[in-house]
Design an enzyme around this catalytic site. Structure first.
Site, PDB file in Angstrom:
ATOM      1  N   TYR A 101      -3.923   5.604  -2.605  1.00  0.00           N
ATOM      2  CA  TYR A 101      -2.520   5.169  -2.701  1.00  0.00           C
ATOM      3  C   TYR A 101      -1.682   5.999  -3.670  1.00  0.00           C
ATOM      4  CZ  TYR A 101      -4.452   0.779  -0.852  1.00  0.00           C
ATOM      5  OH  TYR A 101      -5.092  -0.163  -0.107  1.00  0.00           O
ATOM      6  N   ARG A 103       1.546   4.540  -5.078  1.00  0.00           N
ATOM      7  CA  ARG A 103       2.468   3.408  -4.965  1.00  0.00           C
ATOM      8  C   ARG A 103       2.899   2.830  -6.313  1.00  0.00           C
ATOM      9  NH1 ARG A 103      -1.477  -0.985  -2.251  1.00  0.00           N
ATOM     10  NH2 ARG A 103       0.502  -1.689  -1.390  1.00  0.00           N
ATOM     11  N   ASN A 163      -6.296 -10.341   1.770  1.00  0.00           N
ATOM     12  CA  ASN A 163      -6.117  -8.891   1.551  1.00  0.00           C
ATOM     13  C   ASN A 163      -6.356  -8.446   0.107  1.00  0.00           C
ATOM     14  OD1 ASN A 163      -5.907  -7.828   4.062  1.00  0.00           O
ATOM     15  ND2 ASN A 163      -3.671  -7.909   4.156  1.00  0.00           N
ATOM     16  N   GLY A 252      -5.380  -2.170   9.504  1.00  0.00           N
ATOM     17  CA  GLY A 252      -4.351  -3.098   9.963  1.00  0.00           C
ATOM     18  C   GLY A 252      -4.840  -4.148  10.954  1.00  0.00           C
ATOM     19  N   ASP A 255      -4.163  -7.580   9.724  1.00  0.00           N
ATOM     20  CA  ASP A 255      -2.718  -7.872   9.718  1.00  0.00           C
ATOM     21  C   ASP A 255      -2.262  -8.237  11.131  1.00  0.00           C
ATOM     22  OD1 ASP A 255      -3.081  -6.863   7.164  1.00  0.00           O
ATOM     23  OD2 ASP A 255      -2.412  -4.861   7.745  1.00  0.00           O
TER      24      ASP A 255
HETATM   25  O1  KDG Z   1      -4.400  -3.867   6.143  1.00  0.00           O
HETATM   26  C1  KDG Z   1      -3.938  -2.530   6.233  1.00  0.00           C
HETATM   27  C2  KDG Z   1      -3.229  -2.242   4.972  1.00  0.00           C
HETATM   28  O2  KDG Z   1      -4.170  -2.318   3.950  1.00  0.00           O
HETATM   29  C3  KDG Z   1      -2.615  -0.890   4.968  1.00  0.00           C
HETATM   30  O3  KDG Z   1      -1.550  -0.818   5.894  1.00  0.00           O
HETATM   31  C4  KDG Z   1      -2.174  -0.454   3.597  1.00  0.00           C
HETATM   32  O4  KDG Z   1      -0.916  -2.346   2.900  1.00  0.00           O
HETATM   33  C5  KDG Z   1      -1.774  -1.557   2.656  1.00  0.00           C
HETATM   34  C6  KDG Z   1      -2.496  -1.687   1.422  1.00  0.00           C
HETATM   35  O5  KDG Z   1      -1.858  -2.025   0.430  1.00  0.00           O
HETATM   36  O6  KDG Z   1      -3.702  -1.500   1.417  1.00  0.00           O
END
Ligand code: KDG
Length: 305
Positions: A101, A103, A163, A252, A255
């Site tokens: 990432y 971010r 998540n 995803g 999701d």
């Molecule tokens: O579930 C998929 C997501 O993990 C991916 O799109 C990236 O949102 C994300 C993350 O923060 O891991």
């Protein structure tokens, strides 16, 4: 009467997804768990909106364009000229996919409860949030709890996907915050992998017991990947089989499961029918690379069902 089915709250990301394991070729797409979920729901015919913040950069503009194309209401999206939109890379190897990432300090991570402008939450049947929405910063965490309070005050249901991303927060904090959030959720969507990290056990029944002991009072759907899901509605438990496919990229898929499940509940499906539908949608979403491009349409899911 609610005129929005699902409003999601969280962080969208630009995605660079490796097209061949071991090679430095990346395809640009989009991700961000709650954004993926709301797009999946919109593709199943649900009326959707997204609450987030993007940077005043071209990635932010591309995401706004994406939601517009997908029919997702963006009136609750703030553009922050002083921050960037988050980005992540997906790499593929023998253990499946892994994420890297960029971010930290992104526009979305700077959200505060004051970012929740307008009445989108009050107009929705479901507010959808996730462990990532709670983890990206302490002000985002406060924002999620403020949104949950507003949803409940307006009579909306709250859906929470676990998540768990342990690069975003330490496991003890994740456990404490997710415990509180799952207590407040009407629908909790944990994955077995996430729960194993939080509870240390790998048995689905004991995991569901742990979730109930933690204070969950709503419906819990435990996701077991290729083994399907278990619905626990507080009175009994029911396994629902997955659709077996030759997956190329599971980014995803969870999701897609969440968005499709909520969309089908809004169309009046029973829990079992909605979960069966969501299992099929999630399996279909693994047949292509990236989080958003392979999200199936309602016609594709129905054909497979
Ligand atoms: O579930 C998929 C997501 O993990 C991916 O799109 C990236 O949102 C994300 C993350 O923060 O891991």
């Amino acid at each position: 009467m609610p005129d929005i089915d699902i409003v999601a709250l969280g962080e969208p990301l630009v995605e660079l997804n490796q097209t061949r394991a071991g090679e430095p070729q990346y395809q640009q797409g989009f991700g961000g768990d709650t954004s993926n979920a709301v797009i999946a729901a919109a593709r199943q015919g649900a009326r959707c909106a997204y609450l987030t913040r993007v940077g005043g950069d071209s990635f932010g503009a591309q995401l706004l364009e994406l939601w517009k194309t997908e029919g997702v209401d963006t009136s609750g999206v703030e553009v922050d000229p002083d921050a960037h939109t988050g980005l992540y890379f997906v790499q593929h190897g023998p253990q499946g996919h892994s994420f890297s990432y960029l971010r930290r300090d992104s526009a979305a991570s700077r959200m505060t409860p004051a970012s929740l402008k307008g009445q989108l939450i009050e107009r929705a049947r479901y507010l959808h949030v996730s462990g990532i929405s709670l983890a990206i910063s302490t002000s985002a965490c406060d924002t999620v709890f403020a949104a949950i309070e507003r949803a409940h005050a307006a009579g909306a249901q709250v859906s929470l996907d676990s998540n768990l991303r342990l690069r975003l927060w330490p496991v003890d904090r994740a456990r404490a915050i997710l415990r509180e959030a799952l207590r407040q959720a009407d629908l909790f969507l944990p994955s077995m992998d996430d729960m194993q990290h939080l509870t240390g056990n790998d048995d689905p029944e004991r995991t569901l017991d742990w979730i109930r002991d933690a204070g969950a009072t709503g419906v819990v759907v435990l996701k077991l990947g290729k083994d399907g899901s278990i619905i626990d509605d507080g009175h009994g438990r029911k396994p629902v089989a997955a659709l077996r496919v030759d997956a190329v990229d599971a980014t995803g898929a969870g999701d897609c499961f969440a968005g499709s499940l909520l969309a089908r509940r809004c169309k009046g499906d029973s829990w079992e029918d909605a979960v069966r539908y969501a299992n099929v949608a999630a399996a279909l979403s693994t047949l292509g690379y990236g989080a958003v491009d392979p999200l199936p349409s309602a016609e594709q899911v129905q054909a497979k069902l």
